[in-house]
Structure formats: structure tokens, C-alpha cells
Design an enzyme around this catalytic site. Structure first.
Site, short mmCIF file in Angstrom:
data_model
loop_
_atom_site.label_atom_id
_atom_site.label_comp_id
_atom_site.label_asym_id
_atom_site.label_seq_id
_atom_site.Cartn_x
_atom_site.Cartn_y
_atom_site.Cartn_z
N ASP A 50 51.29 44.19 -14.24
CA ASP A 50 51.49 45.64 -14.40
C ASP A 50 51.31 46.03 -15.88
O ASP A 50 50.59 46.98 -16.20
CB ASP A 50 52.92 46.05 -14.00
CG ASP A 50 53.26 45.80 -12.53
OD1 ASP A 50 53.47 44.64 -12.15
OD2 ASP A 50 53.32 46.79 -11.76
N THR A 124 53.75 46.48 -6.41
CA THR A 124 54.28 45.36 -7.22
C THR A 124 55.15 44.44 -6.38
O THR A 124 55.05 43.21 -6.48
CB THR A 124 55.10 45.90 -8.41
OG1 THR A 124 54.26 46.75 -9.19
CG2 THR A 124 55.64 44.77 -9.28
#
Ligand SMILES: Nc1ncnc2c1ncn2[C@@H]1O[C@H](COP(=O)(O)O)[C@@H](O)[C@H]1OP(=O)(O)O
Ligand SMILES: [Mg+2]
Ligand SMILES: [Mg+2]
Ligand SMILES: [Mg+2]
Length: 308
Positions: A50, A124
Site C-alpha cells: 500500500d 488490503t
């Protein structure tokens, strides 16, 4: 005198280009296996993928379009004034996108009117569990309140990545738009943020098939590829960076994305302070009448309120 491609077309082509670079970063982190997972609070995870993917996207856009507003999911001061490494620089803009017929209403757009909403890695939770097909990179190009162009990028598609893009009023590319099955209704909803409220809502939609997968981008992908009629997420939880790009691509294809009241979310920069999509996410395929669908949702909502 020829003006050259409109800013919105250049931003869309740049989004595709930088998504490919960020996609490689995400694949490399997964390959190395050290995900560097942190919990931002209440099981809201963030990994090295990320962080690094966001650094690449933000630094590249800042370098090429210094006056465009940028809002990205992860808090990261570094990318604001980073020297951009050569392999992150935005290059090879797709001529198919640059040559798009830009809608008249968008031709005179200037950088200060634009806000780019970036989710460097959507899904995620699934990424940390190795469910890599749920993962997408989302880059939404918004002019004032509206999501007008966007990229849903699948970094793990055929292990080389795929960009699905759209420009509202002009068209879509990078995939084949398919209609959902004529027979039963299929709804796609959350995998990792399922709760009692959502379950009651989904029960109200029966009989139908329910598919539970991660990622806002991934669920809109299910609609675009004809695997679902609608995406139903009746709770707060998604943010503007989760829906800007999917909404733009879906609307460019003829679909719709609104909150539970049938209202579009505003993507102006002011929403940076409070990016939460408070009233859920309801998205429909081009062939599925959104107004009809929202009437059904409204009936379920009032039934649930009566029974509470
Ligand atoms: N309660 C929540 N807290 C944090 N992020 C959420 C929450 N609900 C949804 N999201 C974000 O919206 C996306 C779609 O939700 P879901 O996968 O549950 O359908 C998730 O991938 C996550 O984005 P992200 O993975 O970028 O943090
Ligand atoms: Mg997140
Ligand atoms: Mg997200
Ligand atoms: Mg994310």
C-alpha cells in the site's frame, strides 16, 4: 491551432501508465513475502505494498501535474516532495486514450479544478490473506464534484496487470463489457466487512445469488464483466478513494453508483476532511434500472427500520 489532448484525457492516460508501475511494485512486495503489515486501528490494515504503491503514484502525479489536487488513502508525508526515480516517471501515454473525443464540458478543465482520488491498494485485507484476485489499484480523476474518469487496475491479472479505464461521456477500454445473466439476479457484496445489518439487507434481496468478495474496485469489476447485476454495501466503511474510480468507469459504461438514497457522492477536494461514504455503496449494471433497484433497496430499508 491544434490544442493537443485535453487535460482530462492526459490525466486518464497518465493514470493507466502509473498504475502499471505501481502494480509491479505490489507484485514485487508479494513475491518478496515481507508484507510489513500494520493495523491503522480497528483492523484497518496497511502493508508495504500500500505504502510503496502510493508513493509511486503520488510522486509521479505531483511531478507531472503540480497543481492538481491529490487525495490518497494512506497517510504518507514522504511522497509529497519526493525526487521521482526514473522508473516511476509517467511515460508511454496510450494514444487510444489521448485521442478520445473529450466531452465538450471537460475540454477546458484546468489542473486546479481536478482532484485525483487514489486507493493504492484496494482489498488490503484480502491481499494479506493471499486473495490476490480481489486486489485493485484505484485512480479516480474528478472535476469539481464529479468522478469523470478512472482506472481500475488489476496488478495480478495474468501476472502482468490489466487496466480497465473509462471517461464519462466518451467510453471505456481495457476490457470487454458484458451483461449479467438474464435469469436470476446476482448481487455482489463485502467479504471482510460483513455484519448483521448487511446480512439483514441481503436477506431482503432474496431470492437471488449473493457473491461475497473483497474490494470496491473488484466488485464493480464483477458488474462490468457480467458476473453481477449490482453491488450492495448498505453500511458506512468505504471512502471516496474506494468509489471515485469505480464510479467513473461504471458510469462511462452506462451504469450507476450512488448512496442508499440514490444520490451521487461528491468528490470535490473539500471531502478530504471527511472522505467516509456514510450512506453505503449501491452500484448497478448498465442494463439494470438503478431507480428501480433503489426503490427495492428503500423498501428493504423501511422494512428493517419497522422491525428494529
Ligand atoms: N470498515 C472499513 N474500514 C476500512 N476500510 C473499509 C471498511 N469497509 C470497507 N473498506 C474499504 O472498502 C473496500 C471495500 O470493502 P469490502 O472489501 O469490505 O467490500 C475495502 O477493500 C476497504 O478498502 P482498502 O482495502 O483499500 O482499505
Ligand atoms: Mg485501507
Ligand atoms: Mg479501498
Ligand atoms: Mg486501500
Amino acid at each position: 491551432m491544434a490544442q493537443g489532448p485535453a487535460l482530462v484525457c492526459r490525466l486518464l492516460a497518465s493514470s493507466v501508465s502509473v498504475a502499471h508501475k505501481a502494480g509491479k511494485i505490489i507484485r514485487d512486495v508479494m513475491q518478496k513475502g515481507d508484507l510489513g503489515i500494520i493495523d491503522k486501528g480497528e483492523n484497518d490494515l496497511q502493508t508495504e505494498a500500500d505504502r510503496s504503491a502510493q508513493r509511486c503514484i503520488v510522486a509521479s502525479f505531483k511531478n507531472l501535474y503540480p497543481n492538481v489536487n491529490i487525495v490518497a488513502e494512506e497517510v504518507d508525508k514522504i511522497s509529497q516532495n519526493l525526487d521521482v526515480p526514473a522508473d516511476w516517471l509517467i511515460t508511454d501515454l496510450d494514444p487510444k486514450i489521448l485521442d478520445l473525443e473529450c466531452p465538450k464540458s471537460l475540454q477546458g478543465v484546468t489542473e486546479d479544478q481536478v482532484t485525483i482520488w487514489i486507493d493504492p491498494l484496494d482489498g488490503t485485507s484480502e491481499f494479506t490473506k493471499g486473495l490476490i484476485d480481489h486486489v485493485t489499484i484505484l485512480i479516480g480523476v474528478c472535476v469539481n464534484d464529479e468522478a469523470v474518469a478512472g482506472v481500475i487496475y488489476q496488478p495480478f491479472w495474468q501476472n502482468r496487470g490489466r487496466a480497465l479505464w473509462g471517461l464519462v461521456g466518451s467510453g471505456v477500454g481495457g476490457f470487454e463489457l458484458k451483461e449479467p445473466p438474464q435469469t436470476k439476479k446476482v448481487y455482489v457484496t463485502t467479504r471482510s466487512h460483513y455484519d448483521k445489518a448487511i446480512e439483514k439487507f441481503i436477506d431482503g434481496l432474496k431470492p437471488c445469488e449473493i457473491i461475497r468478495v473483497g474490494g470496491a474496485g473488484n466488485k464493480v469489476l464483477y458488474i462490468l464483466e457480467g458476473k453481477a447485476h449490482a453491488y450492495v454495501y448498505p453500511s458506512a466503511g468505504c471512502k471516496r478513494w474506494d468509489t471515485a474510480a469505480p464510479e467513473a468507469v461504471l458510469r462511462a459504461a452506462g451504469g450507476e453508483l450512488t448512496d442508499v438514497y440514490g444520490n451521487k457522492y461528491s468528490y470535490s477536494k473539500e471531502n478530504e476532511k471527511d472522505p467516509l461514504n456514510k450512506y453505503g455503496v449501491f452500484a448497478t449494471a448498465p442494463s439494470y434500472n438503478h431507480t428501480e433497484f433503489m426503490k427495492l433497496i428503500c423498501d428493504i430499508q423501511s422494512k428493517n427500520e419497522k422491525n428494529d
